[in-house]
Design a protein around this motif. Structure first.
Motif, short mmCIF file in Angstrom:
data_model
loop_
_atom_site.label_atom_id
_atom_site.label_comp_id
_atom_site.label_asym_id
_atom_site.label_seq_id
_atom_site.Cartn_x
_atom_site.Cartn_y
_atom_site.Cartn_z
N UNK A 45 -11.55 -12.47 9.34
CA UNK A 45 -10.11 -12.45 9.06
C UNK A 45 -9.74 -12.65 7.59
N UNK A 46 -10.38 -13.57 6.86
CA UNK A 46 -9.99 -13.74 5.45
C UNK A 46 -10.24 -12.50 4.59
N UNK A 47 -11.15 -11.63 5.00
CA UNK A 47 -11.47 -10.46 4.21
C UNK A 47 -10.73 -9.19 4.62
N UNK A 48 -9.91 -9.27 5.65
CA UNK A 48 -9.18 -8.09 6.13
C UNK A 48 -7.85 -7.99 5.40
N UNK A 49 -7.72 -7.00 4.53
CA UNK A 49 -6.49 -6.77 3.78
C UNK A 49 -5.50 -6.01 4.66
N UNK A 50 -4.26 -6.45 4.65
CA UNK A 50 -3.21 -5.78 5.39
C UNK A 50 -2.42 -4.86 4.47
N UNK A 51 -1.90 -3.80 5.04
CA UNK A 51 -1.08 -2.85 4.29
C UNK A 51 0.23 -2.63 5.04
N UNK A 52 1.24 -2.21 4.32
CA UNK A 52 2.53 -1.93 4.90
C UNK A 52 2.37 -0.96 6.08
N UNK A 53 2.95 -1.31 7.21
CA UNK A 53 2.89 -0.45 8.40
C UNK A 53 1.74 -0.74 9.34
N UNK A 54 0.82 -1.67 8.97
CA UNK A 54 -0.29 -2.01 9.86
C UNK A 54 0.24 -2.57 11.18
N UNK A 55 -0.56 -2.37 12.23
CA UNK A 55 -0.25 -2.91 13.55
C UNK A 55 -1.20 -4.06 13.85
N UNK A 56 -0.66 -5.23 14.08
CA UNK A 56 -1.44 -6.43 14.36
C UNK A 56 -1.19 -6.86 15.79
#
Length: 65
Positions: A45-56
């Motif tokens: 989880x600490x290494x997963x970069x999120x981007x605008x529009x991602x679905x979590x």
């Protein structure tokens, strides 16, 4: 950034999945997570970069019968 969390839009300042969980109040919870349909293990989880529009997707255990 705008991301979709469990099918609902959210505005977050998080850059990583770990930071997003903290902002959403799941920092100490035992949860399962997926980003854009892909399972993400707790250690990653600490290494997963999120981007605008991602679905979590965040799944929490429930008690009951």
């Amino acid at each position: 950034m705008n991301i979709i969390v469990n099918a609902k839009p959210h505005e977050l300042r998080a850059g990583t999945l770990d930071e997003a969980l903290q902002q959403l109040g799941y920092a100490q919870s035992a949860v399962a997570t997926a980003v854009n349909g892909q399972f993400v293990a707790r250690a990653a989880r600490p290494g997963i970069q999120l981007a605008d529009g991602d679905r979590l997707e965040i799944l929490t255990p429930m008690q009951g019968g």
